[in-house]
Design a protein around this motif. Sequence first.
Motif, short mmCIF file in Angstrom:
data_model
loop_
_atom_site.label_atom_id
_atom_site.label_comp_id
_atom_site.label_asym_id
_atom_site.label_seq_id
_atom_site.Cartn_x
_atom_site.Cartn_y
_atom_site.Cartn_z
N ALA A 1 1.90 -0.41 14.58
CA ALA A 1 0.87 -0.83 13.63
C ALA A 1 1.48 -1.11 12.26
CB ALA A 1 -0.22 0.23 13.52
N VAL A 2 2.34 -0.21 11.78
CA VAL A 2 2.94 -0.41 10.45
C VAL A 2 3.75 -1.70 10.41
CG1 VAL A 2 4.66 0.51 8.83
CG2 VAL A 2 2.94 2.04 9.81
N LEU A 3 4.57 -1.92 11.42
CA LEU A 3 5.39 -3.14 11.44
C LEU A 3 4.52 -4.39 11.51
CD1 LEU A 3 8.33 -1.99 13.74
CD2 LEU A 3 8.29 -2.16 11.24
N ALA A 4 3.44 -4.34 12.28
CA ALA A 4 2.53 -5.49 12.37
C ALA A 4 1.86 -5.76 11.03
CB ALA A 4 1.48 -5.26 13.45
N ILE A 5 1.45 -4.70 10.34
CA ILE A 5 0.80 -4.85 9.03
C ILE A 5 1.78 -5.47 8.03
CG2 ILE A 5 -0.21 -3.60 7.07
CD1 ILE A 5 -1.10 -1.48 9.32
N CYS A 6 3.00 -4.97 8.04
CA CYS A 6 4.02 -5.50 7.12
C CYS A 6 4.36 -6.96 7.40
CB CYS A 6 5.27 -4.63 7.16
SG CYS A 6 5.05 -3.01 6.40
N LYS A 7 4.09 -7.40 8.63
CA LYS A 7 4.32 -8.80 8.99
C LYS A 7 3.09 -9.66 8.75
CE LYS A 7 7.87 -7.91 12.42
NZ LYS A 7 8.23 -7.95 13.84
N GLY A 8 2.02 -9.05 8.21
CA GLY A 8 0.86 -9.84 7.84
C GLY A 8 -0.42 -9.59 8.62
N ASP A 9 -0.38 -8.71 9.60
CA ASP A 9 -1.58 -8.43 10.40
C ASP A 9 -2.36 -7.26 9.77
OD1 ASP A 9 -3.52 -8.12 12.32
OD2 ASP A 9 -2.14 -7.70 13.97
N ALA A 10 -3.03 -7.55 8.67
CA ALA A 10 -3.74 -6.53 7.89
C ALA A 10 -4.82 -5.82 8.70
CB ALA A 10 -4.35 -7.16 6.64
N ASP A 11 -5.37 -6.48 9.69
CA ASP A 11 -6.43 -5.87 10.50
C ASP A 11 -5.96 -4.62 11.24
OD1 ASP A 11 -8.19 -7.83 9.68
OD2 ASP A 11 -7.88 -9.07 11.46
N ARG A 12 -4.67 -4.51 11.48
CA ARG A 12 -4.14 -3.35 12.21
C ARG A 12 -4.24 -2.07 11.39
NH1 ARG A 12 -0.26 -4.23 16.45
NH2 ARG A 12 -0.54 -1.99 16.76
N TYR A 13 -4.45 -2.19 10.07
CA TYR A 13 -4.57 -0.98 9.24
C TYR A 13 -5.78 -0.15 9.66
CZ TYR A 13 -3.84 2.01 5.20
OH TYR A 13 -3.58 3.09 4.38
N ALA A 14 -6.79 -0.79 10.19
CA ALA A 14 -7.99 -0.07 10.66
C ALA A 14 -7.62 0.95 11.74
CB ALA A 14 -9.03 -1.05 11.16
N GLU A 15 -6.63 0.63 12.56
CA GLU A 15 -6.15 1.57 13.59
C GLU A 15 -5.65 2.86 12.95
OE1 GLU A 15 -3.09 0.19 16.29
OE2 GLU A 15 -3.96 -1.82 16.23
N LEU A 16 -4.87 2.70 11.90
CA LEU A 16 -4.30 3.86 11.23
C LEU A 16 -5.38 4.67 10.52
CD1 LEU A 16 -1.05 2.22 9.84
CD2 LEU A 16 -1.28 3.71 11.84
N VAL A 17 -6.33 3.97 9.92
CA VAL A 17 -7.44 4.66 9.26
C VAL A 17 -8.23 5.45 10.30
CG1 VAL A 17 -9.60 4.37 7.99
CG2 VAL A 17 -7.59 3.02 7.35
N ASP A 18 -8.54 4.83 11.42
CA ASP A 18 -9.27 5.52 12.49
C ASP A 18 -8.50 6.74 12.99
OD1 ASP A 18 -11.39 3.75 12.38
OD2 ASP A 18 -10.72 2.58 14.11
N ARG A 19 -7.21 6.58 13.17
CA ARG A 19 -6.38 7.64 13.72
C ARG A 19 -6.25 8.82 12.77
NH1 ARG A 19 -1.46 4.84 15.33
NH2 ARG A 19 -2.89 3.92 16.80
N TYR A 20 -6.23 8.57 11.46
CA TYR A 20 -5.91 9.62 10.49
C TYR A 20 -7.02 9.97 9.51
CZ TYR A 20 -1.35 9.23 12.49
OH TYR A 20 -0.32 9.22 13.40
N GLN A 21 -8.22 9.43 9.71
CA GLN A 21 -9.29 9.73 8.76
C GLN A 21 -9.66 11.21 8.77
OE1 GLN A 21 -12.62 7.23 9.60
NE2 GLN A 21 -12.80 7.88 11.71
N ARG A 22 -9.64 11.86 9.92
CA ARG A 22 -9.96 13.29 9.97
C ARG A 22 -8.88 14.11 9.27
NH1 ARG A 22 -12.04 15.42 15.55
NH2 ARG A 22 -12.68 17.07 14.12
N LEU A 23 -7.63 13.76 9.45
CA LEU A 23 -6.53 14.45 8.77
C LEU A 23 -6.69 14.34 7.26
CD1 LEU A 23 -3.62 15.77 8.73
CD2 LEU A 23 -2.79 13.41 8.61
N VAL A 24 -6.89 13.12 6.79
CA VAL A 24 -7.00 12.88 5.35
C VAL A 24 -8.22 13.60 4.77
CG1 VAL A 24 -7.48 11.07 3.64
CG2 VAL A 24 -5.69 10.73 5.36
N TYR A 25 -9.34 13.52 5.46
CA TYR A 25 -10.55 14.20 4.99
C TYR A 25 -10.33 15.71 4.98
CZ TYR A 25 -15.49 15.19 4.24
OH TYR A 25 -16.68 15.62 3.71
N GLY A 26 -9.66 16.24 6.00
CA GLY A 26 -9.39 17.68 6.07
C GLY A 26 -8.51 18.14 4.92
N ILE A 27 -7.51 17.36 4.59
CA ILE A 27 -6.65 17.70 3.45
C ILE A 27 -7.47 17.70 2.16
CG2 ILE A 27 -4.75 16.85 2.00
CD1 ILE A 27 -3.43 15.90 4.68
#
Length: 83
Positions: A7-33
């Motif tokens: 996902a990170v490599l795809a985002i860095c190559k211009g596929d901004a939509d892939r960032y939603a994957e990371l947000v979905d995957r880590y939103q609970r972690l971030v909110y918990g912190i």
Amino acid sequence: MTHDREAVLAICKGDADRYAELVDRYQRLVYGIAWSRLGDRDLCEEAAQETFAKGYSSLRALRDPDRFAQWIGSIARNVSTSL
């Protein structure tokens, strides 16, 4: 190759939509912190939004895409402390 790396490599190559994957995957972690530092729902939501915005804007600075979870967690701690 991990899902984060892909996902990170795809985002860095211009596929901004892939960032939603990371947000979905880590939103609970971030909110918990944020919750562990702030204990307020509205502030936690603000911290999460700011964390992911900062993460997106500085994603190219992430040296090891496999460490995205640790990196976004660090941003969440810093943002939460600032709030």
